[in-house]
Design a protein around this motif. Structure first.
Motif, PDB file in Angstrom:
ATOM      1  N   GLY A 199      53.710  38.444  39.569  1.00 42.89           N
ATOM      2  CA  GLY A 199      53.049  37.701  41.106  1.00 42.89           C
ATOM      3  C   GLY A 199      54.343  37.544  41.862  1.00 42.89           C
ATOM      4  N   TYR A 211      34.332  28.568  39.453  1.00 40.65           N
ATOM      5  CA  TYR A 211      34.716  28.897  40.706  1.00 40.65           C
ATOM      6  C   TYR A 211      36.153  28.771  40.792  1.00 40.65           C
ATOM      7  N   GLN A 212      37.142  28.669  39.732  1.00 38.57           N
ATOM      8  CA  GLN A 212      38.271  28.610  39.972  1.00 38.57           C
ATOM      9  C   GLN A 212      39.300  29.560  40.536  1.00 38.57           C
ATOM     10  N   PRO A 213      38.848  30.836  40.526  1.00 40.74           N
ATOM     11  CA  PRO A 213      39.626  32.183  41.338  1.00 40.74           C
ATOM     12  C   PRO A 213      39.214  31.814  42.795  1.00 40.74           C
ATOM     13  N   ASN A 214      37.977  31.316  43.176  1.00 39.89           N
ATOM     14  CA  ASN A 214      37.845  31.222  44.576  1.00 39.89           C
ATOM     15  C   ASN A 214      37.208  29.813  44.735  1.00 39.89           C
ATOM     16  N   HIS A 232      34.298  32.682  54.683  1.00 40.68           N
ATOM     17  CA  HIS A 232      33.244  33.641  54.858  1.00 40.68           C
ATOM     18  C   HIS A 232      32.850  33.371  56.297  1.00 40.68           C
ATOM     19  N   GLN A 250      41.233  37.116  51.143  1.00 40.48           N
ATOM     20  CA  GLN A 250      40.646  37.322  49.932  1.00 40.48           C
ATOM     21  C   GLN A 250      40.703  39.027  49.846  1.00 40.48           C
ATOM     22  N   THR A 251      41.305  39.384  48.755  1.00 37.89           N
ATOM     23  CA  THR A 251      41.359  41.157  48.583  1.00 37.89           C
ATOM     24  C   THR A 251      40.740  41.166  47.231  1.00 37.89           C
ATOM     25  N   PRO A 252      40.341  42.532  47.209  1.00 36.21           N
ATOM     26  CA  PRO A 252      40.307  43.135  45.774  1.00 36.21           C
ATOM     27  C   PRO A 252      41.332  42.686  44.801  1.00 36.21           C
ATOM     28  N   ILE A 253      42.503  42.895  45.114  1.00 37.79           N
ATOM     29  CA  ILE A 253      43.541  42.704  44.147  1.00 37.79           C
ATOM     30  C   ILE A 253      44.169  41.215  44.148  1.00 37.79           C
ATOM     31  N   GLY A 254      43.189  40.337  44.516  1.00 37.06           N
ATOM     32  CA  GLY A 254      43.786  38.875  44.410  1.00 37.06           C
ATOM     33  C   GLY A 254      43.872  38.195  45.881  1.00 37.06           C
ATOM     34  N   TYR A 268      50.890  34.593  46.410  1.00 41.57           N
ATOM     35  CA  TYR A 268      49.860  35.192  45.965  1.00 41.57           C
ATOM     36  C   TYR A 268      49.150  34.740  44.711  1.00 41.57           C
ATOM     37  N   GLY A 269      47.930  34.444  44.835  1.00 36.66           N
ATOM     38  CA  GLY A 269      47.199  33.919  43.783  1.00 36.66           C
ATOM     39  C   GLY A 269      47.021  32.410  43.752  1.00 36.66           C
ATOM     40  N   GLU A 270      47.975  31.801  44.395  1.00 35.18           N
ATOM     41  CA  GLU A 270      47.970  30.255  44.323  1.00 35.18           C
ATOM     42  C   GLU A 270      46.695  29.572  45.129  1.00 35.18           C
ATOM     43  N   GLU A 271      46.219  28.662  44.745  1.00 26.65           N
ATOM     44  CA  GLU A 271      44.876  27.968  45.530  1.00 26.65           C
ATOM     45  C   GLU A 271      45.154  26.490  45.875  1.00 26.65           C
ATOM     46  N   ILE A 276      43.785  41.200  37.100  1.00 25.33           N
ATOM     47  CA  ILE A 276      44.372  39.989  37.761  1.00 25.33           C
ATOM     48  C   ILE A 276      43.670  38.816  37.093  1.00 25.33           C
ATOM     49  N   ILE A 321      47.425  26.220  40.337  1.00 30.47           N
ATOM     50  CA  ILE A 321      46.581  27.408  40.001  1.00 30.47           C
ATOM     51  C   ILE A 321      47.280  28.692  40.423  1.00 30.47           C
ATOM     52  N   ALA A 381      47.992  33.093  40.104  1.00 28.07           N
ATOM     53  CA  ALA A 381      47.543  34.468  39.570  1.00 28.07           C
ATOM     54  C   ALA A 381      48.818  35.429  39.310  1.00 28.07           C
ATOM     55  N   LEU A 382      48.084  36.240  38.384  1.00 29.41           N
ATOM     56  CA  LEU A 382      49.276  37.340  38.113  1.00 29.41           C
ATOM     57  C   LEU A 382      48.530  38.675  37.931  1.00 29.41           C
TER      58      LEU A 382
END
Lengths: 580, 712
Positions: free
Chosen positions: A259, A391-394, A505, A544-548, A576-579, B687, B702, B704-705
């Motif tokens: 990452g 919903y952790q990823p989003n 959105h 928000q992209t398909p790869i993260g 990247y990936g942080e929320e 991912i 949080i 991601a990788l």
């Protein structure tokens, strides 16, 4: 069947690598008055134009297509694209097609919805282009929401009027179901029911499909099996029965990951794990994490001692962590064993762990003794609402809390007396529970303190790992990573709170802007906070992209009172990936 | 004394017969008729003698009103004059010299008493003219009915008749106009007839030879005009006066008819126009004791020859209809039609000798013959020949096609009968698919489009309104109309469907039955044929569809042959939600079979992504979330990964396409927010979202990788 028709259309479009309009004349005898989007595929052209495909259709049977049949095909193809009222006209032997405008949904009418099922929460139906695909989406959403409310075996039908644009949803939810049993599939080598330790639901309580999904995610993310699905097997009266489908896969997993963010630059990870040791499916993990700021070597095991489905396990762990941050550089070696268990209600999950940790800290740079040794009794109680986890990823809703205590004493194999307490809290609110969300409010904060008998923060004994700093994308975003305190000594107490409002959105291509303000303070003594107060208003973008997901923030750090003006500055973070 | 009285009476009677005006006094008639509700104005009676016992009486009045509860009438001026001959023992009326009644208005109110049942009382209807009147000669008749009404009907008429030649030769010119309202709709007819009547006698009994040139307009909404020229009607009623047992009236009609139709207009077939004029030849012979008496049996023998009915214009060469329609039997006109004992014979044939002409004709219309059938050449024929009686009949029907094109055949042979019964009609028809071969267009699995519109998207006006269940009597009404029973069955040869997706034509056997109400039952059986599945040689072992009114049950099996395994994919249930079972030889687990099918390896040799895809397919199959089309697409297109969310029924698939491209497609929600903590994005790649630092308990961030993983 409709789905696969759409699939075929989509495949054809992608196979040509063309996702935009073909122009207004796909063939000499067919003319669209305005370009359609997407254009016709090869086979669609053949059927719409009535032209032979050369070597593919050699006979006269498809050399021409009657005009009425061409109109039928074109109407069908246009329907899939949202053009519901095409007009046809023959001019000089050419079929002119006026596709019209794409029909949008003007209203959604729901019949038979059960209590608490609120279709007005669903966004992106009214105003969207009316296509079979949209109806599929609405149906799937409806079924999923009904199942989250306890209706395990609903029946949903949709119709749409292309004239008025009204979509009608007819729901027969049947009875609200109690989850009665999970019908299990034996996994060779494992004791039956082993996966119940991940259950996010309670047997005997109302069925909730989201919790079944969450359970699947827990198991797959842990890597215990390749694939784990919980599906509704059947309903009997008001009882629902789930059935699990498992693909165990190989037990050993080798993983390489990476990452990036502006704090650690490139983050790399290598991991080896055996996900099913013994009939209780104990878990052994070795990993290496590396970034420009930190390198970690870690090994641990989730050791399920009891040969029966249980949530209790021992977690022996050994790790080495090299941190090279602005305030300090340390190497920390930890060995420990914790007794750990989990517990889930219908709404919230808990995790409790407690056990001794032997920690060696070698301070290469910065404040603190060059070498410190502690034997902590480390206890953590973590709680997380199911929907926070779901919903952790989003992130959009739910709460999270973690209470951590590390207790050590000179009398028990420690160089100094040090007791660390830290409470992390986070809450997310989805305004009006829209799906997908419109506005998401977030509040998070941490209160941490270290009590020691070595004196205040300016005492040189305590290693940096037991001191508290602020600044960075996870605390005060107007300051650099661990920039505070400015003297780089660290403090014995810290607290911060962040408030963020994200517009989700609303903008196209997954852009989600947000504004935030972070406030924090540090204290030189335990359980005490001193002036100044640090705060940092700012704004950011989440992509928000398909790869993260990518997140960028720009904030200004301010220091209250008569502090050094140089501490106030603009700070930019990209991750990247942080929320939140 | 008595003799004197007798002779006085005789003399008085002779005097009255010689001059009836002696006793027919206007005052007396007025007095008598007023008691019956008849009121005269300026009523006059003139009587004179034209010979011995041959008086001539003339009635004249200025107006008359009849006021009775069931009958109201009034007339304007009228003259009725007739001649009598009391020397004739049975037929004293010799001539109706003048009948002129102007301005008639009358109305008849229906009787409040129920009509007698036909079974209990024979209704007397029709015109029954006493023979002593029928023997009389007629003079000028001029009757003008300004308005008549009876029940809900009303109308007007006038009739003029004037003998122009000698009594043995009469010419009748009528110009009648009828207007009446039936069932609330106004109908207007116009009849112009020029009738020449030739008779050897001046008697109404004839024999008559009537030559009619007539034209009737606006006969019905469909018939604009009926015209006949030189229609010869021979009527001989003279024998009926002889009172012999065999006496009868004979009406012999030889009429060429030219009927001008209002051709049916079919909006979607504007080019299909029929000739407006249909030429028929009507030959009929009617015999009865008294043809004007509707209660007397009537013997009918009629025949209509349809010379040739064709479409006009471009459609003229499509085909033709020709044949005969004849009817014979006995009937009593006053009785209900169901009691008539008649036979109607049909011998009709519809022939389309050149199918391509029909194709070309229909091509610009909404009824165009679709591809690939529009390439067929040959003929089709429909023959109907049989007899109907008044209440029942049987009409055998035969239908056949002999159509071919280079790659297809459509040879059909059908036979059936159309049964007319008292309670309704019934069509029983069996169609044999003798030789049917149909090519499909070349389908590229990377390109097949949506072939049919989504039925969920339909204009509300086209959606049949949700009406309550039909009432019992409505159902009974439907049952009593046309009932049909149509069978469609393949012959010795199966239907062969040519498609590039199979290595040889797909052989299909049908045995279907369709009955009234659109209910279809039967079976569809597909014989074994080779095809490619999962990039291997495969064979459809069998495929059966059992069609029932409730649902269509399918069952079938594919065999996929590998070097080490033979896999059978069996499916039963419905096409949308089949129950799919996997069997193999040697035995493998379901997971392994799916792995072998999708990726060519057992699950142990799959990477993580492939294993998950295999698991998702297994779960989707178990949940009946895969329909047959999906299964076939999975089998025919290289699969990269498959996703399945059992809660929402969301099925996603990623296919490997040409040139190294791939595509993800999703059934259900396009973008699920809850995609999980681990999101697969390709083989080995994912991912992952992690919460916290595994070695730092104070870190709860949080992150991601982007991850590559391998299971072993």
């Amino acid at each position: 069947m409709k789905f696969w028709g759409v699939v075929w259309v989509a495949i054809s479009i992608a196979s040509r690598g063309v996702c935009f309009a073909q122009g207004d004349e796909p063939c000499p005898n067919l003319h669209f008055t305005v370009p359609i989007n997407p254009g016709l595929s090869d086979l669609e052209k053949r059927l719409a134009c009535g032209a032979p495909s050369g070597e593919k259709d050699t006979g006269p049977e498809y050399a021409t297509i009657p005009e009425s049949q061409r109109k039928f095909h074109i109407s069908t193809f246009l329907q899939a694209r949202g053009y519901q009222k095409p007009q046809f006209e023959i001019r000089n032997g050419v079929l002119w097609v006026e596709p019209g405008t794409k029909r949008t949904v003007t209203a959604l009418r729901v019949d038979g919805s059960p209590p608490k099922f609120d279709f007005t929460r669903k966004r992106f139906v009214v105003g969207e282009v009316l296509t079979p695909k949209l109806l599929d989406e609405v149906k799937s959403w409806t079924v999923e929401r009904l199942r989250s409310l306890g209706y395990a075996c609903p029946h949903v039908e949709l119709t749409a009027d292309p004239e008025s644009g009204i979509v009608s949803v007819t729901i027969r939810p049947n009875e609200r179901d109690l989850l009665t049993q999970v019908l299990e599939e034996d996994v060779p080598g494992l004791i039956p029911g082993i996966f119940s330790r991940y259950d996010a639901f309670e047997i005997g309580n109302w069925f909730n499909g989201d919790l079944a999904t969450l359970t699947e995610h827990r198991i797959v993310n842990e890597g215990q099996v390749e694939s784990y699905k919980l599906r509704v097997d059947h309903c009997e009266g008001d009882h629902a029965f789930l059935r699990q489908d498992v693909v165990p896969g190989k037990a050993r997993v080798l993983t390489f990951g990476f990452g990036a963010n502006t704090e650690g630059v490139l983050v790399a990870q290598a991991e080896w794990k055996n996900t099913r040791l013994g009939p209780s499916a104990s878990y052994l993990d070795f990993s290496i994490d590396a970034s420009s700021k930190e390198q970690i070597l870690d090994a641990y095991m989730n050791w399920y001692l009891v040969h029966s489905p249980t949530r209790f396990f021992l977690k022996p762990q050994i790790s080495s962590d090299h941190e090279n941050l602005d305030p300090y550089e340390t190497i920390t070696i930890r060995e420990g064993i914790a007794a750990q268990t989990t517990f889930d209600t219908q709404d919230v999950g808990f995790q409790f762990a407690s056990g001794p940790v032997d920690e060696y800290v070698d301070t290469l740079r910065g404040v603190g003794s060059a070498y410190s040794h502690f034997l902590f009794l480390e206890t953590s109680l973590k709680t997380m609402s199911h929907y926070f986890e779901y919903y952790q990823p989003n992130p959009r809703t739910g709460f999270y809390a973690n209470l951590l205590t590390d207790l050590s004493d000179r009398k028990v194999f420690s160089d100094v007396y040090a007791e660390r307490f830290q409470l992390d809290l986070e809450g997310l609110w989805n305004l009006n529970n829209y799906d997908p969300p419109l506005l998401i409010f977030g509040l998070r904060g941490t209160v941490a303190t270290t009590e020691t008998d070595t004196g205040g923060a300016y005492s040189a004994t305590l290693p940096p790992t037991l001191r508290h700093y602020l600044g960075g994308s996870q605390t005060l975003r107007g300051f650099g990573l661990l920039e505070l305190p400015e003297d780089q000594v660290g403090r014995l107490s810290s607290a911060f709170a962040s408030f963020e409002v994200r517009m989700a959105h609303v903008l196209p291509v997954g852009i989600q802007p947000f504004v935030f303000v972070d406030v924090g303070a540090l204290g030189a003594n335990a359980f005490d906070l001193d002036d100044p107060i640090f705060w940092s208003p700012g704004f950011g973008l989440r992509l928000q992209t398909p790869i993260g997901n990518f997140r960028a923030t720009l904030a200004h750090g301010y220091v209250s009172g008569n502090a050094d003006p140089a501490a106030s500055h603009l700070q930019f973070f990209l991750s990247y990936g942080e929320e939140f | 004394m008595y003799l004197q009285i007798f002779w006085c009476a005789i003399i008085g009677l002779l005097a009255i017969l010689q001059n009836p005006g002696l006793v027919i006094r206007p005052k007396w008639i007025l007095a008598l008729s007023e008691k019956s509700g008849i009121h005269w104005t300026d009523f006059e009676v003139a009587s004179k003698s034209t010979g011995l016992l041959k008086p001539e009486i003339e009635f004249r009045w200025g107006a008359v009103k009849v006021l009775r509860p069931d009958f109201h009438a009034e007339t304007a001026r009228a003259d009725i004059r007739f001649s009598l001959n009391f020397l004739h023992p049975t037929h004293p009326l010799t001539k109706m010299d003048l009948l002129s009644i102007q301005g008639i208005r009358f109305s008849v109110s229906p009787s409040s008493q129920p009509a007698p049942s036909p079974s209990t009382s024979k209704a007397s209807s029709g015109i029954s003219i006493p023979s002593w009147i029928r023997q009389a000669q007629t003079g000028i008749i001029d009757i003008q009915v300004l308005r008549w009404s009876a029940g809900g009907d009303h109308g007007s008429a006038y009739f003029q008749h004037a003998p122009l030649a000698s009594p043995s030769r009469a010419r009748l010119a009528t110009h009648d106009q009828w207007q009446w309202a039936l069932g609330g709709s106004e109908v207007s007819h116009r009849l112009n007839a020029d009738v020449t009547v030739l008779s050897e006698s001046q008697s109404l009994n004839g024999p008559w030879r009537i030559v009619v040139d007539a034209e009737a307009r606006h006969v019905s909404p469909e018939i604009r005009r009926v015209q006949t020229r030189n229609c010869v009607i021979h009527w001989d009623s003279s024998s009926s006066t002889k009172h012999s047992p065999n006496s009868k009236d004979i009406l012999d009609v030889q009429c060429p008819l030219e009927i001008t139709l209002r051709p049916p207009s079919i909006p979607s077939l504007p080019s299909l126009k029929f000739h407006e004029k249909a030429k028929l030849a009507l030959t009929s012979k009617l015999e009865s004791e008294n043809i004007l008496n509707m209660d007397k049996p009537l013997s009918v023998d009629a025949k209509v020859a349809l010379s040739d009915i064709r479409a006009s214009g471009e459609a003229a060469s499509l085909g033709r209809i020709f044949g005969d329609l004849s009817a014979s039997g006995k009937l009593i006109p006053s009785e209900p039609m169901k009691n008539w004992k008649t036979k109607t014979a049909f011998d009709l044939e519809l022939n389309v000798s050149r199918f391509q002409r029909l194709v070309r004709f229909l091509d610009p219309t909404d009824y165009a013959v679709p591809a690939p059938f529009h390439a067929l050449r040959g003929s089709l024929e429909l023959v109907a020949k049989g007899e109907f009686e008044s209440t029942h009949g049987k009409l055998p029907i035969r239908f056949e096609t002999r159509l071919h094109s280079p790659n297809q055949s459509l040879v059909l042979d059908g036979e059936g009968t159309f049964l007319l019964q008292r309670l309704g009609s019934n069509l029983d028809f069996n169609l044999e698919l003798t030789d049917v071969e149909i090519p499909l267009p070349h389908l590229d699995l990377a390109e097949p489009p949506q072939f049919v519109p989504d039925p969920r998207i339909q204009a509300r006006s086209k959606t049949p309104p949700s009406s309550p269940a039909p009432k019992e009597h409505e159902q009974a009404g439907q049952a009593s109309s046309l009932a049909y029973h149509v069978g469609v069955k393949t012959g010795e040869k199966p239907i062969r469907i040519q498609t590039n997706l199979a290595k040889s034509p797909v052989p299909i056997h049908l045995d279907l039955r369709m009955i009234s109400g659109g209910v279809m039952t039967g079976t569809v059986h597909v014989d074994p044929f080779p095809l490619d599945m999962f990039r291997r040689n495969a064979q459809l072992e069998y495929f059966d569809v059992d069609i029932t009114p409730k649902e269509n049950k399918i069952s079938g099996s594919f065999k996929v042959t590998y070097t080490d395994y033979t896999i059978h994919i069996q499916f039963v249930g419905t096409a949308d939600q089949p129950d799919i079972k996997f069997l193999s030889d040697p035995p493998l687990s379901d997971s392994d079979i799916i792995s072998v099918l999708l990726f060519g390896r057992t699950s142990e040799d799959l990477d993580q992504s492939q294993s998950q895809s295999s698991g998702n397919v297994k779960s989707a199959v178990a949940a009946r979330g895969l329909d047959l089309a999906a299964l076939y697409l999975l089998s025919a297109t290289p699969v990269e990964s498959v996703g399945w969310d059992p809660q929402s029924g969301t099925f996603s698939a990623k296919f490997r396409l040409a040139e190294g491209t791939s595509l993800s497609v999703t059934k259900g929600q396009e973008e699920m927010e809850s995609v999980g903590i681990r999101k697969r994005i390709g083989s080995h790649w994912a991912i992952t979202t992690q919460l916290g630092n595994p070695v730092d308990p104070t870190d709860h961030s949080i992150f991601a990788l982007f991850e590559w993983s391998h299971r072993y």
